[in-house]
Scaffold this motif. Structure first.
Motif, mmCIF file in Angstrom:
data_model
loop_
_atom_site.group_PDB
_atom_site.id
_atom_site.type_symbol
_atom_site.label_atom_id
_atom_site.label_comp_id
_atom_site.label_asym_id
_atom_site.label_seq_id
_atom_site.Cartn_x
_atom_site.Cartn_y
_atom_site.Cartn_z
ATOM 1 N N LEU A 114 0.837 -1.208 0.000
ATOM 2 C CA LEU A 114 0.000 0.000 0.000
ATOM 3 C C LEU A 114 0.866 1.250 0.000
ATOM 4 C CD1 LEU A 114 -2.964 -0.722 2.433
ATOM 5 C CD2 LEU A 114 -3.122 -0.052 0.034
ATOM 6 N N GLY A 115 1.871 1.253 0.843
ATOM 7 C CA GLY A 115 2.763 2.405 0.922
ATOM 8 C C GLY A 115 3.559 2.640 -0.354
ATOM 9 N N ARG A 116 3.909 1.568 -1.053
ATOM 10 C CA ARG A 116 4.721 1.681 -2.270
ATOM 11 C C ARG A 116 3.897 1.977 -3.522
ATOM 12 N NH1 ARG A 116 10.249 1.638 -2.363
ATOM 13 N NH2 ARG A 116 10.093 0.560 -4.331
ATOM 14 N N LEU A 117 2.691 1.393 -3.636
ATOM 15 C CA LEU A 117 1.956 1.461 -4.896
ATOM 16 C C LEU A 117 0.799 2.465 -4.912
ATOM 17 C CD1 LEU A 117 1.785 -2.366 -5.727
ATOM 18 C CD2 LEU A 117 3.443 -0.670 -6.561
ATOM 19 N N ALA A 118 0.223 2.750 -3.762
ATOM 20 C CA ALA A 118 -0.898 3.696 -3.715
ATOM 21 C C ALA A 118 -0.363 5.121 -3.601
ATOM 22 C CB ALA A 118 -1.805 3.384 -2.527
ATOM 23 N N ASP A 119 -1.089 6.064 -4.184
ATOM 24 C CA ASP A 119 -0.726 7.466 -4.033
ATOM 25 C C ASP A 119 -1.027 7.953 -2.620
ATOM 26 O OD1 ASP A 119 0.199 7.869 -6.685
ATOM 27 O OD2 ASP A 119 -1.875 7.952 -7.370
ATOM 28 N N ALA A 120 -2.047 7.362 -2.017
ATOM 29 C CA ALA A 120 -2.419 7.672 -0.636
ATOM 30 C C ALA A 120 -3.213 6.489 -0.108
ATOM 31 C CB ALA A 120 -3.256 8.946 -0.570
ATOM 32 N N TRP A 121 -3.176 6.307 1.219
ATOM 33 C CA TRP A 121 -4.010 5.279 1.831
ATOM 34 C C TRP A 121 -4.232 5.649 3.286
ATOM 35 C CZ3 TRP A 121 -3.019 1.699 5.791
ATOM 36 C CH2 TRP A 121 -1.702 1.644 6.245
ATOM 37 N N GLY A 122 -5.245 5.034 3.878
ATOM 38 C CA GLY A 122 -5.527 5.322 5.267
ATOM 39 C C GLY A 122 -6.614 4.416 5.809
ATOM 40 N N CYS A 123 -7.056 4.744 6.991
ATOM 41 C CA CYS A 123 -8.062 3.965 7.697
ATOM 42 C C CYS A 123 -8.983 4.939 8.418
ATOM 43 C CB CYS A 123 -7.367 3.033 8.692
ATOM 44 S SG CYS A 123 -8.475 2.042 9.680
ATOM 45 N N VAL A 124 -10.275 4.699 8.329
ATOM 46 C CA VAL A 124 -11.246 5.550 9.016
ATOM 47 C C VAL A 124 -12.207 4.671 9.806
ATOM 48 C CG1 VAL A 124 -11.118 7.484 7.403
ATOM 49 C CG2 VAL A 124 -12.724 5.646 6.965
ATOM 50 N N PRO A 125 -12.629 5.132 10.993
ATOM 51 C CA PRO A 125 -13.588 4.342 11.771
ATOM 52 C C PRO A 125 -14.964 4.336 11.106
ATOM 53 C CG PRO A 125 -13.092 6.419 12.873
ATOM 54 C CD PRO A 125 -12.223 6.350 11.658
ATOM 55 N N ARG A 126 -15.686 3.269 11.317
ATOM 56 C CA ARG A 126 -17.062 3.113 10.844
ATOM 57 C C ARG A 126 -17.913 2.649 12.028
ATOM 58 N NH1 ARG A 126 -16.447 5.988 7.106
ATOM 59 N NH2 ARG A 126 -15.894 5.358 5.017
ATOM 60 N N CYS A 127 -19.221 2.766 11.888
ATOM 61 C CA CYS A 127 -20.118 2.277 12.943
ATOM 62 C C CYS A 127 -19.865 0.803 13.214
ATOM 63 C CB CYS A 127 -21.574 2.475 12.545
ATOM 64 S SG CYS A 127 -22.047 4.200 12.445
ATOM 65 N N ARG A 128 -19.596 0.046 12.154
ATOM 66 C CA ARG A 128 -19.299 -1.390 12.266
ATOM 67 C C ARG A 128 -17.830 -1.611 11.941
ATOM 68 N NH1 ARG A 128 -22.783 -4.287 8.062
ATOM 69 N NH2 ARG A 128 -21.489 -6.040 8.724
ATOM 70 N N GLY A 129 -16.926 -1.184 12.771
ATOM 71 C CA GLY A 129 -15.507 -1.449 12.546
ATOM 72 C C GLY A 129 -14.776 -0.287 11.911
ATOM 73 N N LYS A 130 -14.164 -0.562 10.751
ATOM 74 C CA LYS A 130 -13.342 0.452 10.085
ATOM 75 C C LYS A 130 -13.394 0.237 8.583
ATOM 76 C CE LYS A 130 -9.171 -2.340 10.081
ATOM 77 N NZ LYS A 130 -9.831 -3.512 10.583
ATOM 78 N N ALA A 131 -12.850 1.217 7.866
ATOM 79 C CA ALA A 131 -12.660 1.099 6.420
ATOM 80 C C ALA A 131 -11.215 1.447 6.108
ATOM 81 C CB ALA A 131 -13.599 2.036 5.668
ATOM 82 N N VAL A 132 -10.567 0.579 5.357
ATOM 83 C CA VAL A 132 -9.226 0.844 4.853
ATOM 84 C C VAL A 132 -9.400 1.267 3.403
ATOM 85 C CG1 VAL A 132 -6.963 -0.129 4.329
ATOM 86 C CG2 VAL A 132 -8.164 -0.810 6.422
ATOM 87 N N TRP A 133 -8.773 2.393 3.040
ATOM 88 C CA TRP A 133 -8.941 2.926 1.693
ATOM 89 C C TRP A 133 -7.579 3.185 1.057
ATOM 90 C CZ3 TRP A 133 -6.634 7.579 0.790
ATOM 91 C CH2 TRP A 133 -6.339 8.364 1.903
ATOM 92 N N PHE A 134 -7.596 3.235 -0.272
ATOM 93 C CA PHE A 134 -6.416 3.677 -1.004
ATOM 94 C C PHE A 134 -6.859 4.394 -2.265
ATOM 95 C CE2 PHE A 134 -6.974 -0.612 -2.733
ATOM 96 C CZ PHE A 134 -6.804 -0.426 -4.105
ATOM 97 N N GLU A 135 -5.953 5.212 -2.769
ATOM 98 C CA GLU A 135 -6.227 6.021 -3.953
ATOM 99 C C GLU A 135 -5.057 5.881 -4.916
ATOM 100 O OE1 GLU A 135 -7.554 10.605 -4.849
ATOM 101 O OE2 GLU A 135 -6.522 10.151 -2.982
ATOM 102 N N VAL A 136 -5.363 5.782 -6.199
ATOM 103 C CA VAL A 136 -4.323 5.726 -7.227
ATOM 104 C C VAL A 136 -4.696 6.659 -8.373
ATOM 105 C CG1 VAL A 136 -3.570 3.361 -6.727
ATOM 106 C CG2 VAL A 136 -5.373 3.747 -8.395
ATOM 107 N N GLU A 137 -3.672 7.166 -9.013
ATOM 108 C CA GLU A 137 -3.864 7.966 -10.218
ATOM 109 C C GLU A 137 -3.982 7.008 -11.392
ATOM 110 O OE1 GLU A 137 -1.792 11.692 -12.577
ATOM 111 O OE2 GLU A 137 -0.609 10.537 -11.154
ATOM 112 N N VAL A 138 -4.930 7.269 -12.267
ATOM 113 C CA VAL A 138 -5.152 6.423 -13.437
ATOM 114 C C VAL A 138 -4.778 7.232 -14.670
ATOM 115 C CG1 VAL A 138 -6.816 5.081 -14.765
ATOM 116 C CG2 VAL A 138 -7.005 5.203 -12.269
#
Length: 148
Positions: A114-138
């Motif tokens: 994730l750190g090497r290939l994504a332009d950005a990534w992170g984690c956000v809390p959700r009502c039911r756990g969390k969401a891990v996200w990433f973003e890439v330029e296309v």
């Protein structure tokens, strides 16, 4: 991991309900591949981006299965030249590396990738756990189909 930031409003969004069933990683890869093709053109025109996105989807969904409880949603957002992917699971625990990255280990590469290939990534809390996200330029390669 980068700090959370606002992403641009997506022109296109797809949301899929997931379960921890056999084949969920392959299914998520297929869904992401179809979204890339539908939104940005042919796989041939996307080059390495397609391989990177499919690998990252596999890693994030596998991490959700292995460390995150039950994955329950895959969300894909496409906008001008960007793809944003989010996988939600039932665990509130943020992803963290388990020691230094060691390329010789058979597992434990997801956050490193994730750190090497994504332009950005992170984690956000959700009502039911969390969401891990990433973003890439296309970016389309020369000779590739233009975005639809």
């Amino acid at each position: 991991m980068t700090s959370p930031r606002m992403r641009p409003t997506a022109a296109r969004t797809r949301r899929y309900e997931l379960s921890a069933s056999d084949g969920v990683v392959r299914e998520c890869r297929d869904l992401a591949g179809r979204a890339l093709s539908d939104w940005f053109g042919t796989f041939a025109g996307l080059g390495q981006v397609t391989d990177d996105v499919l690998l990252l989807v596999s890693e994030v969904v596998t991490n959700a299965l292995t460390h995150g409880g039950v994955p329950y949603e895959l969300r894909l957002d496409g906008s001008e030249g960007r793809l944003w992917v989010q996988v939600s699971d039932t665990s509130p625990l943020r992803p963290r590396p388990h020691g230094r990255h060691d390329a010789g280990r058979p597992s434990g590469h997801g956050l490193y990738l994730l750190g090497r290939l994504a332009d950005a990534w992170g984690c956000v809390p959700r009502c039911r756990g969390k969401a891990v996200w990433f973003e890439v330029e296309v970016v389309l390669r020369a000779g590739g189909a233009s975005p639809t």
